[in-house]
Motif scaffolding. Sequence first.
Motif, PDB file in Angstrom:
ATOM      1  N   GLN A 209      -4.008  21.738 130.413  1.00 50.03           N
ATOM      2  CA  GLN A 209      -3.901  21.354 131.821  1.00 50.03           C
ATOM      3  C   GLN A 209      -2.499  20.832 132.141  1.00 50.03           C
ATOM      4  O   GLN A 209      -1.906  21.187 133.169  1.00 50.03           O
ATOM      5  N   LYS A 210      -1.964  19.983 131.266  1.00 48.88           N
ATOM      6  CA  LYS A 210      -0.645  19.406 131.495  1.00 48.88           C
ATOM      7  C   LYS A 210       0.435  20.496 131.471  1.00 48.88           C
ATOM      8  O   LYS A 210       1.338  20.513 132.322  1.00 48.88           O
ATOM      9  N   ILE A 211       0.367  21.386 130.481  1.00 49.74           N
ATOM     10  CA  ILE A 211       1.364  22.458 130.388  1.00 49.74           C
ATOM     11  C   ILE A 211       1.288  23.364 131.614  1.00 49.74           C
ATOM     12  O   ILE A 211       2.316  23.716 132.212  1.00 49.74           O
ATOM     13  N   ASP A 212       0.083  23.715 132.010  1.00 49.17           N
ATOM     14  CA  ASP A 212      -0.093  24.587 133.174  1.00 49.17           C
ATOM     15  C   ASP A 212       0.441  23.920 134.439  1.00 49.17           C
ATOM     16  O   ASP A 212       1.089  24.567 135.275  1.00 49.17           O
ATOM     17  N   ALA A 213       0.203  22.634 134.579  1.00 49.29           N
ATOM     18  CA  ALA A 213       0.686  21.908 135.757  1.00 49.29           C
ATOM     19  C   ALA A 213       2.209  21.870 135.796  1.00 49.29           C
ATOM     20  O   ALA A 213       2.825  22.008 136.866  1.00 49.29           O
TER      21      ALA A 213
ATOM     22  N   GLY B  79       4.552  23.623 138.602  1.00 50.45           N
ATOM     23  CA  GLY B  79       5.452  22.773 139.359  1.00 50.45           C
ATOM     24  C   GLY B  79       6.825  23.379 139.562  1.00 50.45           C
ATOM     25  O   GLY B  79       7.556  22.983 140.482  1.00 50.45           O
ATOM     26  N   TYR B  80       7.192  24.329 138.713  1.00 45.97           N
ATOM     27  CA  TYR B  80       8.508  24.963 138.819  1.00 45.97           C
ATOM     28  C   TYR B  80       8.447  26.399 139.330  1.00 45.97           C
ATOM     29  O   TYR B  80       9.479  27.032 139.540  1.00 45.97           O
ATOM     30  N   LYS B  81       7.249  26.926 139.528  1.00 43.81           N
ATOM     31  CA  LYS B  81       7.122  28.339 139.900  1.00 43.81           C
ATOM     32  C   LYS B  81       7.678  28.659 141.280  1.00 43.81           C
ATOM     33  O   LYS B  81       8.021  29.808 141.563  1.00 43.81           O
TER      34      LYS B  81
ATOM     35  N   SER C 214      10.019  34.404 132.616  1.00 52.15           N
ATOM     36  CA  SER C 214       9.776  35.569 131.758  1.00 52.15           C
ATOM     37  C   SER C 214       8.871  35.241 130.589  1.00 52.15           C
ATOM     38  O   SER C 214       8.479  36.134 129.840  1.00 52.15           O
ATOM     39  N   GLY C 215       8.542  33.965 130.410  1.00 48.43           N
ATOM     40  CA  GLY C 215       7.637  33.592 129.335  1.00 48.43           C
ATOM     41  C   GLY C 215       7.692  32.115 129.011  1.00 48.43           C
ATOM     42  O   GLY C 215       8.459  31.348 129.615  1.00 48.43           O
ATOM     43  N   ILE C 216       6.866  31.732 128.049  1.00 46.54           N
ATOM     44  CA  ILE C 216       6.779  30.350 127.576  1.00 46.54           C
ATOM     45  C   ILE C 216       7.091  30.324 126.078  1.00 46.54           C
ATOM     46  O   ILE C 216       6.524  31.095 125.305  1.00 46.54           O
TER      47      ILE C 216
ATOM     48  N   GLU D 277      -1.530  31.761 127.064  1.00 45.20           N
ATOM     49  CA  GLU D 277      -1.346  32.956 127.882  1.00 45.20           C
ATOM     50  C   GLU D 277      -2.464  33.087 128.908  1.00 45.20           C
ATOM     51  O   GLU D 277      -2.225  33.452 130.067  1.00 45.20           O
ATOM     52  N   LYS D 278      -3.678  32.787 128.474  1.00 40.86           N
ATOM     53  CA  LYS D 278      -4.817  32.877 129.393  1.00 40.86           C
ATOM     54  C   LYS D 278      -4.705  31.839 130.498  1.00 40.86           C
ATOM     55  O   LYS D 278      -5.016  32.105 131.667  1.00 40.86           O
ATOM     56  N   ARG D 279      -4.232  30.639 130.157  1.00 37.62           N
ATOM     57  CA  ARG D 279      -4.151  29.556 131.143  1.00 37.62           C
ATOM     58  C   ARG D 279      -2.987  29.762 132.128  1.00 37.62           C
ATOM     59  O   ARG D 279      -3.138  29.501 133.329  1.00 37.62           O
ATOM     60  N   THR D 280      -1.845  30.208 131.632  1.00 43.81           N
ATOM     61  CA  THR D 280      -0.652  30.290 132.484  1.00 43.81           C
ATOM     62  C   THR D 280      -0.358  31.686 133.016  1.00 43.81           C
ATOM     63  O   THR D 280       0.394  31.838 133.981  1.00 43.81           O
TER      64      THR D 280
END
Length: 301
Positions: free
Chosen positions: A43-47, A51-53, A59-61, A95-98
């Motif tokens: 949740q934290k990583i996705d948020a 926040g920067y999108k 191009s990736g994480i 990958e599924k989350r983001t």
Amino acid sequence: MNKYMVFDIGGTYLKYAVMDEKANMLECGRIPTPVEGIEELLQKIDAIVKGYKDMYTFSGIAVSSPGAVNSKTGFIGGASAISYIHNMNMIELLEKRTGLKTSIENDANCAALAEGWLGAAKNTDYYICVVIGTGIGGSIVLNRSILKGASLHGGEFGYMIFGSPLENPLQKTWSLTSSTHALVREAEKKKGLLAGTLNGEEVFQLAEDGDVTIQQCLTAHYKKLAAGIFNLKYSLDPSKILIGGGISKRKEVIDGINKELKQLKNETATLDIEVEACEFDNDANLIGALFHFLKEEKCNR
């Protein structure tokens, strides 16, 4: 120029940065590492990514993580201070989350890759990093790739037995006898102090203030480190040996190890062995994680 979201999962903090493909850091920050479990981490990583999108197209994480990371399968074996990240497919979960392509690599390996890309081992094909802290670990790098070994334990230099193998050999590993933690405990013992009385900074300050007992402890410490490095040089024969960890920022440590290495030379052992300090510090894991992602992306094209 492509942009990437980069994370360094640490025991205390989750560090993050928006970086371009030349490792320029456009945004950065950190939050306390989630303690509740994997769902909170996701949740934290996705948020953070979301926040920067609005400002960047990613191009990736790229992720740096503790543990025995299998960067091909996404699973993390071994043990670490973050127990909930182990034995699950972190690449698939992220990958599924983001919705973004993700790569993951061990944190010590990331730090080593950073040195080869832009740091002290730049343009060096074959080098090792020896990271000295609570224990001793490291990485072996050949042609910008980590040599992980059959059990993902390549570079675990601290497991080398460093004492008489006839008496409690696993209590005399290089980590237990020669780490910064071991230095501090030995200094306390020599001074007749209770364990936990001193820390590394205080040990070096006492030496600077002229404490002869502590100075003798440091000389013995450099001899132990030099002996282990001598063994690594003759077993692996890297072009460069880099020293990492907080202790490496002290010039007297690098000089002390090199002084002892010069003594380990005779008509049989003829190699000139020398160590250098790693160039990067707090950002090394982020830089190396990005390099790992870029390398994998290039290989998959």
